[in-house]
Design an enzyme around this catalytic site. Structure first.
Site, mmCIF file in Angstrom:
data_model
loop_
_atom_site.group_PDB
_atom_site.id
_atom_site.type_symbol
_atom_site.label_atom_id
_atom_site.label_comp_id
_atom_site.label_asym_id
_atom_site.label_seq_id
_atom_site.Cartn_x
_atom_site.Cartn_y
_atom_site.Cartn_z
ATOM 1 N N HIS A 235 0.846 -1.190 0.000
ATOM 2 C CA HIS A 235 0.000 0.000 0.000
ATOM 3 C C HIS A 235 0.884 1.243 0.000
ATOM 4 O O HIS A 235 2.033 1.212 0.449
ATOM 5 C CB HIS A 235 -0.899 0.026 1.239
ATOM 6 C CG HIS A 235 -1.986 -0.995 1.215
ATOM 7 N ND1 HIS A 235 -3.087 -0.903 2.034
ATOM 8 C CD2 HIS A 235 -2.145 -2.130 0.488
ATOM 9 C CE1 HIS A 235 -3.888 -1.934 1.809
ATOM 10 N NE2 HIS A 235 -3.327 -2.700 0.880
ATOM 11 N N GLU B 125 0.955 3.849 1.865
ATOM 12 C CA GLU B 125 1.458 4.250 3.181
ATOM 13 C C GLU B 125 2.631 3.372 3.619
ATOM 14 O O GLU B 125 3.635 3.886 4.109
ATOM 15 C CB GLU B 125 0.352 4.155 4.245
ATOM 16 C CG GLU B 125 -0.857 5.007 3.957
ATOM 17 C CD GLU B 125 -1.980 4.270 3.233
ATOM 18 O OE1 GLU B 125 -3.146 4.547 3.539
ATOM 19 O OE2 GLU B 125 -1.683 3.419 2.359
ATOM 20 N N CYS C 129 -6.194 2.069 5.743
ATOM 21 C CA CYS C 129 -6.852 0.847 6.197
ATOM 22 C C CYS C 129 -6.279 0.462 7.567
ATOM 23 O O CYS C 129 -5.279 1.042 8.020
ATOM 24 C CB CYS C 129 -6.624 -0.271 5.180
ATOM 25 S SG CYS C 129 -4.925 -0.899 5.145
ATOM 26 N N CYS D 173 -2.461 -0.281 7.497
ATOM 27 C CA CYS D 173 -1.637 0.922 7.372
ATOM 28 C C CYS D 173 -1.705 1.770 8.637
ATOM 29 O O CYS D 173 -0.694 2.352 9.044
ATOM 30 C CB CYS D 173 -2.067 1.723 6.151
ATOM 31 S SG CYS D 173 -1.694 0.859 4.593
#
Length: 169
Positions: A56, A58, A86, A89
């Site tokens: 992801h 992040e 999410c 993260c």
């Protein structure tokens, strides 16, 4: 420069990262990490390219920032991301000691900063992370909607049934 203008400047950088993800066929989420006025990390989703569920924006940005600082502790840093992080993260944000999160669009399906679940506030680690959502939300959500529209068209599905994208509140 006032805080709002500074935040918009860095969120626009995160949006450019999201556009890169879009161009690469990834869900368009971008992230920029700033400390003391310097961009120390940036990234965009690369889940499909890397075939890694943890790739992801992040997570990749935190890795870049940690490498640049040669320290996993990102004390005093602000993380700008186009979609609410999410839970995975949000956990990485806590563990890396980011001080502040600014996100664009809320995520009513997987949001980990209060929209669906709240990993950040009241965390057992007793870390104080400030979270601010909704910055340039329409632009951030517009890019996501355009991406999922494009995916539906490429698959020949003109309907919205079973849309797999994030939904904003």
């Amino acid at each position: 420069m006032d805080q709002r203008a500074e935040d918009e400047k860095y969120m626009r950088m995160a949006l450019r990262e999201a556009e890169r993800a879009f161009d690469e066929g990834e869900i368009p989420i971008g992230c920029v990490i700033v400390k003391d006025g310097d961009v120390i990390g940036r990234g965009h989703n690369q889940v499909e390219m890397l075939k890694d569920a943890t790739a992801h924006a992040e997570i990749l940005s935190i890795g870049t920032a940690s490498g640049k600082l040669e320290n996993w502790r990102l004390d005093g840093a602000t993380l700008y991301v186009t979609l609410e992080p999410c839970p995975m993260c949000a956990g990485a944000i806590l563990n890396s000691r980011v001080a502040r999160v600014v996100y664009g669009s809320p995520d009513t399906r997987f949001g980990g900063c209060g929209t669906t679940v709240d990993v950040i506030s009241g965390n057992a680690l007793k870390r104080d992370v400030k979270v601010e959502g909704g910055l340039l939300a329409d632009e951030c959500l517009g890019l996501l909607k355009a991406f999922f529209q494009k995916m539906r068209l490429e698959k020949g599905d003109s309907g919205n049934k079973g849309e797999a994208g994030p939904k904003a509140v």
